[in-house]
Scaffold this motif. Structure first.
Motif, PDB file in Angstrom:
ATOM      1  N   VAL A 101      -2.540  57.869   3.699  1.00  0.00           N
ATOM      2  CA  VAL A 101      -1.531  57.110   3.806  1.00  0.00           C
ATOM      3  C   VAL A 101      -1.648  55.512   3.885  1.00  0.00           C
ATOM      4  N   VAL A 103       0.133  52.798   2.593  1.00  0.00           N
ATOM      5  CA  VAL A 103       0.539  51.598   2.960  1.00  0.00           C
ATOM      6  C   VAL A 103       0.584  49.932   1.774  1.00  0.00           C
ATOM      7  N   GLU A 114       6.904  43.839   5.695  1.00  0.00           N
ATOM      8  CA  GLU A 114       7.166  44.394   7.338  1.00  0.00           C
ATOM      9  C   GLU A 114       5.945  43.111   8.456  1.00  0.00           C
ATOM     10  N   ILE A 121       4.521  60.219   3.054  1.00  0.00           N
ATOM     11  CA  ILE A 121       4.840  59.270   2.256  1.00  0.00           C
ATOM     12  C   ILE A 121       5.713  58.614   3.914  1.00  0.00           C
ATOM     13  N   GLN A 128       5.057  59.352   6.625  1.00  0.00           N
ATOM     14  CA  GLN A 128       4.019  58.585   7.835  1.00  0.00           C
ATOM     15  C   GLN A 128       3.888  57.466   7.628  1.00  0.00           C
ATOM     16  N   ALA A 129       3.762  57.044   6.013  1.00  0.00           N
ATOM     17  CA  ALA A 129       3.522  55.563   6.371  1.00  0.00           C
ATOM     18  C   ALA A 129       4.673  54.660   6.239  1.00  0.00           C
ATOM     19  N   LEU A 130       6.092  55.187   5.991  1.00  0.00           N
ATOM     20  CA  LEU A 130       7.078  54.955   6.398  1.00  0.00           C
ATOM     21  C   LEU A 130       7.143  54.581   8.350  1.00  0.00           C
ATOM     22  N   LEU A 176       4.810  54.451   9.662  1.00  0.00           N
ATOM     23  CA  LEU A 176       3.722  53.779  10.359  1.00  0.00           C
ATOM     24  C   LEU A 176       4.611  52.390  10.489  1.00  0.00           C
ATOM     25  N   THR A 177       4.654  51.938   9.682  1.00  0.00           N
ATOM     26  CA  THR A 177       5.664  51.100   9.604  1.00  0.00           C
ATOM     27  C   THR A 177       7.194  50.714  10.360  1.00  0.00           C
ATOM     28  N   VAL A 193       6.083  49.893  14.254  1.00  0.00           N
ATOM     29  CA  VAL A 193       5.926  48.115  14.236  1.00  0.00           C
ATOM     30  C   VAL A 193       7.235  47.716  14.502  1.00  0.00           C
ATOM     31  N   ILE A 194       8.440  47.289  13.204  1.00  0.00           N
ATOM     32  CA  ILE A 194       8.726  47.411  13.297  1.00  0.00           C
ATOM     33  C   ILE A 194      10.063  47.469  15.005  1.00  0.00           C
ATOM     34  N   VAL A 225       8.440  47.492  17.753  1.00  0.00           N
ATOM     35  CA  VAL A 225       7.957  47.206  18.687  1.00  0.00           C
ATOM     36  C   VAL A 225       8.619  45.813  18.456  1.00  0.00           C
ATOM     37  N   ALA A 226       8.575  44.916  17.297  1.00  0.00           N
ATOM     38  CA  ALA A 226       9.056  43.684  16.960  1.00  0.00           C
ATOM     39  C   ALA A 226      10.368  43.347  17.929  1.00  0.00           C
TER      40      ALA A 226
END
Lengths: 623, 253, 121, 295
Positions: free
Chosen positions: B78, B82, B93, C78, C80-82, C84-85, C88-89, C91-92
């Motif tokens: 992962v 990233v 991001e 993939i 999972q990575a998305l 993750l992003t 965060v967004i 939250v923002a």
């Protein structure tokens, strides 16, 4: 010259002249006059050359050939002749009269476009071409009406454009339906197709096709735009609006009733005294138009508004005559159409001349102008004699033929309406005569002069035409007979100065000579009597009161008040009010809709989005 | 429960039915549709290329502590995605995060120095003393998560969040505690600038932005993965500072 | 039954989360509650994305001392990575939204959106 | 040609003479009804001659022109109405024409009077025109019915259809129509109770308020001719016309006396009352009759 150019020369020239106008002040009016004169000359040379081949412009759209057809028939010749003639006279009139008018350039631009589009409408050989030019005509006239100097012009033009748009939608829908079935717009093919359809379907299609024309002609349920538009349009445009724009609607009615032989299609439907019920209803509408227009005209205090209502009532005559579908009716309708164009243009032009000098349209603010503007007065007098249908002017002949047609078939109620309109017209045309031209002169109008010669010229021409056609109606009958032959209508017998009606013959020459005799006798007796002394207008019988204010001594405001009292409740319930109430209710409904559906709340909109997606999913468009 | 709500409920249930229906469609050959749960087509998925750590060359087996010089040397796949394959995405991001924090500051600017209702009237003894022990531990744990992001579960976002949590607790525990905004600024700016300059150096050295220009080393070593751990550290710092900032702003509001 | 639950607890559950969030967004009047709804939808979508990348019997995509090569049955990294992003967004955005809510509350003294005239148009 | 012109003049002058005689007789009759002695029957001639010799004032050229137009228009109308065997011009389709020709005279008179600038005259004209819309409608309906039933619009043709004997008169054929036409004739002649336009006590004789001298003489002559025209028209249409001029004149006189007698005993209608009166009973009756005859 190719027929195609008749429509495009005025339009192209208009744009060129529009830019020229920035440099030279009068160039547009003069150029317009020249162009119209040229077209007029060209079209008069085309008389009797009905064998000119059709001209076709074809192009491809969505893999389908679409043709714009232009053709010349006696009927369209008549309309072109009238259009260019009236356009020429008005263009000459405007050279002088519009010197202080702000929107002058846009007036002339739109006017030339309007002329071109009317030529396109009447030269069109199929419904598509007709529709295209019809819309150009609607919009250019919309701009012309809205460029009036009064504030109310905007409202009036909105009313006009809304009604026109409704008509255009109906027409285009009907045309799409027909085109979908036969893939052509040609008059003859459409007519053949309509006669082949089931009767209800074809009647619905015909009504949809007819409504825009009826709206433009200002016939009863749709007459509400006419008065506002006529009275608020620029004073030079009102003559054209009344003289020709309304007639183009009549052209459409003729097209449907005779060219596309509606009569044959409807013959099988319900009949009243041998007349299809649709025609009879149309005639009834015409009859209501006559009565409504007359009564409302008598009430008016604004002179342009008064004449506008008189236009409405005269259009009722024409529709009535055309709708009864007899040779005499057709002849009478066409005759009245031409004559109305002539005398109504004269009336409006003379009123425009009065407005040009006095800057007001309120009748009670004028008076006694006869000694200041004798030419204008004469033009108005002759025109109203024609309008009221008094011999020996052209107005009587057409009315006589219409009465003959009506009585022949025994349409008693229609004839009563026609007579009502005729006698009523006497009342309303006398009102401006008495209040503007006769009576006491206002002190502030002491220095008024007659209008310039260029403005008198059109009036002279039109006056001459009124008398000419009053004595020699054969000139008009010649053309009408050719139109009748084209449309397979049995021609009406005529010579140069006589017409054969159903119950007798009209001979205008004899009547004219007797008129001259009667007047001569009266004149001789008058001259042979003692000469009289001229005194001022204030030197009259005043029941012993001392009067020094001509303003207070002028009977003008609410001239026919006793009569108006009879119809007060009628006028209060006028159709305009009904339409307005209807519009207000629509607005209320819209508000209700807005309050319940368009809440202004973001959440509701979010809900609509979800709902929309669900509906799409239900319909199977997204899953 | 009024009419409105019933209507909304019905509509939403319908929407749910339609969405769930999409999972029931059985794809025909060659058609693209949603997977059945757990029935991914392993052979054909894009992720396999990332797992093999070789997008451009032939697939070789990647073995723990043995394979060397792979495209991306991080053991955590992962993280590879990233911070390496989709590093530009991550930059965007982080920018979003930055903008959100800035926007928040801008919105709440007026009240920044006023007294807040959120802070307890009196400092709680347990909280205060608990934090004293917990704070360094949390910082340590966060740092560990960030630094070992390319080897073990976790990463800069998670670690940043842990660090920010530590500061949140600190702020909650004491009225007097004030963050030094200048230091925060400096850290944030440094982190952001280093991220971008690493990318720019890649552009300069290898001809493409954010290229992994360092040697990637052996899989699962601490010093492996080329620029991945470095980028992760910068991101971690940035996220930590950003989140701390947001928390600070909201607390002060 | 267990099989069904296993299969549907992820897809169905995540969709249920989305729908609950949506219902909250549409019907609630309180701004904070609306944001809670949004947050729920956010979570639901994240869960849905991650569960789409699940492989039957799969393991976390990390090469460790026990899973020492890449021939294991890894889940899809993939999504999972998305996600993750996305978290965060999320939250923002949530933080920004809360800031706006604070401002709105200061101005109108209410959180009821039907009473906030600035939110109607 | 010469003969025509001679006939033209003869007819015009004899109609004037006859009309003035009728007016004189009417004055005498009204006086007897009101228990007065009244002027001699030739008084109207004396009036006209006297007025022509008097000095007069004018209010501008429209005043003169209107007077000429009024008289000339009425004379022209006369030529289209057969008076006994004398008919100058027997053109077909004259009935409608006659109705409209009368309007010329009205228009002339209206112009002259309003041109004088006296508001009383304007009021009178306004009343006259309003009342015209009242009585013309039932009248026209009756005429249309007549045209339809006799299948000709020529007055001579209508006279010919009722030639052979009393029983063919339209008086017998369409009695309701005759009655209505008689009522409208009252309005057409401006007799009481429909004399609101010239009401002397309200608006000082309305239209003729400014007329004096030869102008008044012109108005009187015009009135005289119009009496002849209208009574002759009525006799032609409903009472079978007449080949013998004396019988014809007797018929005219009977009609005229009836009108006068009725006029001498009724009070005046308000103008809108008069209009509504005409539209209420005569018009409805006329329409009913028309419906019966046409269907």
């Amino acid at each position: 010259m190719s027929l195609f150019y008749y429509t495009f020369i005025p339009i192209v020239i208009a744009f060129i002249a529009y830019f020229l106008n920035k440099k030279i002040k009068l160039s547009l009016a003069i150029l317009n006059s020249v162009v119209f004169a040229y077209l007029f000359y060209q079209i008069s040379r085309l008389y009797n050359q009905w064998n000119i081949p059709h001209e076709t412009i074809s192009y491809y759209m969505f893999d389908r050939e679409i043709q714009l057809i232009f053709q010349l028939t006696p009927l369209s010749w008549l309309f072109i002749f009238m259009t260019t003639g009236a356009g020429l006279l008005i263009a000459i009139f405007t050279i002088k009269s519009q010197q202080e008018y702000v929107l002058r350039s846009s007036f002339h631009l739109n006017f030339a476009i309007l002329i071109g589009s009317i030529l396109g409408v009447v030269l069109a050989g199929d419904f598509l071409t007709l529709f295209i030019f019809w819309e150009i005509m609607t919009w250019s006239s919309f701009f012309l009406i809205s460029s009036g100097e009064k504030k109310a012009a905007q409202k009036a033009s909105y009313r006009y454009i809304i009604l026109s748009t409704i008509g255009a939608y109906l027409m285009v829908t009907a045309l799409f339906i027909i085109y979908n079935q036969i893939h052509t717009f040609g008059y003859n093919q459409v007519a053949a197709h309509l006669s082949g359809l089931p009767i209800t379907e074809s009647i619905i299609l015909i009504i949809m096709l007819a409504i825009p024309f009826i709206i433009k002609a200002g016939v009863f349920p749709f007459h509400v735009w006419v008065n506002g538009a006529h009275s608020n349009a620029p004073k030079e445009f009102s003559p054209f609006l009344s003289g020709l724009m309304l007639k183009v609607g009549i052209y459409g009615v003729i097209l449907l009733l005779y060219f596309v032989p509606l009569y044959n299609i409807l013959k099988e439907s319900v009949n009243y005294r041998g007349l299809p019920i649709f025609n009879y209803i149309l005639a009834i509408f015409g009859c209501i138009t006559v009565i409504t227009g007359t009564i409302l005209a008598i009430r008016q205090e604004d002179v342009k508004r008064l004449v506008a209502f008189s236009s409405i009532s005269q259009m009722g005559y024409i529709i009535m005559a055309l709708a009864i579908s007899t040779p005499l009716g057709f002849t009478g309708g066409l005759l009245h159409l031409m004559n109305h164009m002539i005398f109504k243009t004269t009336i409006f032009l003379s009123i425009a001349a009065v407005i040009y000098r006095t800057k007001t349209t309120k009748m009670s603010e004028m008076g006694g102008l006869i000694f200041k503007m004798p030419v204008t007065f004469t033009a108005y007098l002759i025109a109203i004699i024609a309008l009221a249908g008094i011999p020996p002017t052209n107005g009587f002949i057409s009315k006589w033929v219409i009465y003959q047609a009506l009585i022949d078939k025994g349409y008693i109620f229609l004839s009563v309406a026609a007579f009502f309109g005729s006698i009523g017209s006497f009342m309303y045309v006398f009102k401006p005569l008495s209040t503007i031209f006769l009576g006491q002169l206002k002190p502030e109008h002491e220095n008024i002069k007659e209008v310039p010669f260029l403005m008198q010229l059109p009036m002279f021409v039109l006056m001459a035409l009124i008398l000419l056609f009053g004595i020699l109606p054969g000139l008009q009958m010649n053309l009408i007979n050719q139109i009748s032959q084209l449309l397979n209508i049995q021609p009406v017998g005529f010579t140069l100065y006589s017409i054969t009606g159903a119950f007798g013959k009209w001979n205008s020459l004899v009547i004219f000579s007797l008129f001259v005799g009667g007047f001569l006798l009266a004149f001789i007796i008058f001259i042979s009597a003692k000469k009289s002394k001229q005194v001022g207008l204030m030197d009259t019988y005043t029941s012993g009161e001392y009067m020094d204010d001509p303003e207070a001594y002028h009977y003008a405001y609410q001239y026919f008040r006793p009569f108006d009292r009879v119809f007060d409740s009628f006028a209060a319930r006028s159709l305009t009010v009904i339409y307005d109430t209807f519009a207000q209710n629509i607005v209320k409904l819209g508000n209700l809709f807005r309050k319940s559906i368009v809440t202004g709340n973001g959440q509701t909109y979010a809900f609509y989005m979800v709902l929309f997606i669900v509906i799409l999913a239900f319909a199977g468009w997204i899953i | 429960m009024n009419f409105r709500k019933i209507l909304a409920l019905i509509t939403i249930i319908l929407l749910g039915i339609f969405i769930l229906q999409a999972f029931l469609i059985i794809p025909e050959k060659g058609e693209i549709a949603l997977n059945n749960f757990g029935k991914a087509d392993i052979e054909n998925r894009t992720a396999q290329l990332y797992i093999d750590k070789s997008v451009n060359s032939t697939n070789e087996q990647v073995i723990y502590k043995e394979s060397k010089d792979k495209e991306s040397g991080s053991a955590n796949i992962v993280t590879s995605i990233v911070a390496n394959y989709r590093a530009l995405d991550t930059l965007g991001e982080v920018t979003v995060l930055f903008l959100a924090a800035t926007g928040l500051s801008a919105i709440l600017y007026n009240k920044k120095h006023a007294k807040s209702n959120f802070i307890l009237k009196e400092d709680s003894f347990i909280l205060k003393n608990g934090i004293k022990i917990l704070f360094p531990l949390l910082i340590l744990a966060g740092s560990y998560i960030i630094i070992y992001g390319h080897l073990s579960p976790g990463g800069s976002f998670q670690g940043g969040a842990v660090i920010a949590t530590a500061f949140l607790l600190k702020l909650l525990s004491s009225k007097e505690y004030e963050l030094d905004e200048n230091i925060l600024k400096i850290i944030e700016v440094t982190a952001g600038v280093s991220f971008v300059s690493i990318g720019l150096y890649g552009l300069y050295a290898e001809g493409s932005f954010l290229t992994n220009f360092l040697e990637t080393g052996t899989i699962a070593n601490l010093f492996s993965g080329g620029i991945v751990p470095i980028i992760y550290i910068t991101i971690g710092l940035k996220v930590a500072v950003e989140l701390t900032n947001i928390i600070n702003d909201l607390m002060k509001a | 039954m267990i099989d069904f639950l296993e299969k549907w607890s992820f897809f169905g559950g995540s969709v249920l989360l989305i729908l609950i969030g949506l219902y909250g967004v549409i019907t609630r009047k309180n701004l904070i509650k609306i944001f809670i709804g949004l947050s729920l939808m956010d979570t639901g979508i994240n869960v849905l994305l991650v569960s789409l990348g699940y492989v039957e019997g799969g393991i976390a995509p990390i090469i460790t001392s026990t899973i020492n090569n890449n021939s294991y049955n890894f889940v899809d990294p993939i999504p999972q990575a998305l996600v993750l992003t996305s978290i965060v967004i999320g939250v923002a955005v949530l933080a920004l939204g809360l800031g706006v809510i604070i401002k709105i509350y200061e101005k109108y003294n209410t959180l009821d959106i039907s009473e906030i005239r600035g939110l109607r148009w | 040609m010469i003969l025509n012109i001679f006939g033209f003049l003869l007819m015009a002058f004899s109609a004037m003479a006859l009309g003035l005689l009728f007016i004189g007789i009417a004055r005498k009759v009204v006086a007897r009804v009101q228990k007065r002695i009244g002027p001699p029957f030739y008084q109207a001639y004396l009036d006209v001659f006297k007025l022509f010799t008097k000095n007069s004032i004018t209010h501008g050229f429209i005043f003169d022109f209107g007077a000429i137009m009024a008289f000339g228009g009425m004379i022209t109308t006369l030529f289209f109405v057969p008076v006994g065997p004398f008919v100058l011009y027997g053109m077909n389709g004259t009935l409608l024409l006659v109705i409209y020709l009368m309007a010329v005279a009205y228009l002339g008179m209206a112009m002259a009077t309003v041109g004088s600038g006296n508001p009383l005259a304007s009021v009178g004209i306004s009343r006259a025109l309003t009342q015209m819309l009242g009585y013309e409608l039932p009248f026209i309906v009756v005429l249309l019915t007549l045209i339809y039933s006799s299948n000709t619009s020529s007055i001579i043709g209508i006279v010919q259809t009722q030639q052979s004997g009393f029983m063919n008169w339209n008086l017998i054929n369409i009695p309701i129509g005759t009655a209505i036409a008689f009522v409208t004739l009252l309005g057409l002649m401006g007799k009481k109770p429909f004399d609101a336009p010239i009401a002397p006590s309200e608006i000082a004789s309305g239209p003729v308020v400014e007329h004096g001298g030869k102008y008044l003489a012109f108005i009187m002559l015009q009135h005289a001719v119009s009496v002849v025209v209208k009574t002759a028209l009525f006799v032609d249409l409903f009472l079978g016309g007449g080949n013998n001029i004396f019988i014809f004149i007797v018929k005219m006189l009977i009609v005229w006396l009836l009108v006068t007698l009725i006029g001498s005993i009724f009070p005046r209608f308000k103008v809108e009352e008069g209009v509504l009166f005409y539209w209420r009973w005569p018009l409805i009756a006329a329409l009913l009759q028309a419906v019966i005859i046409i269907f």
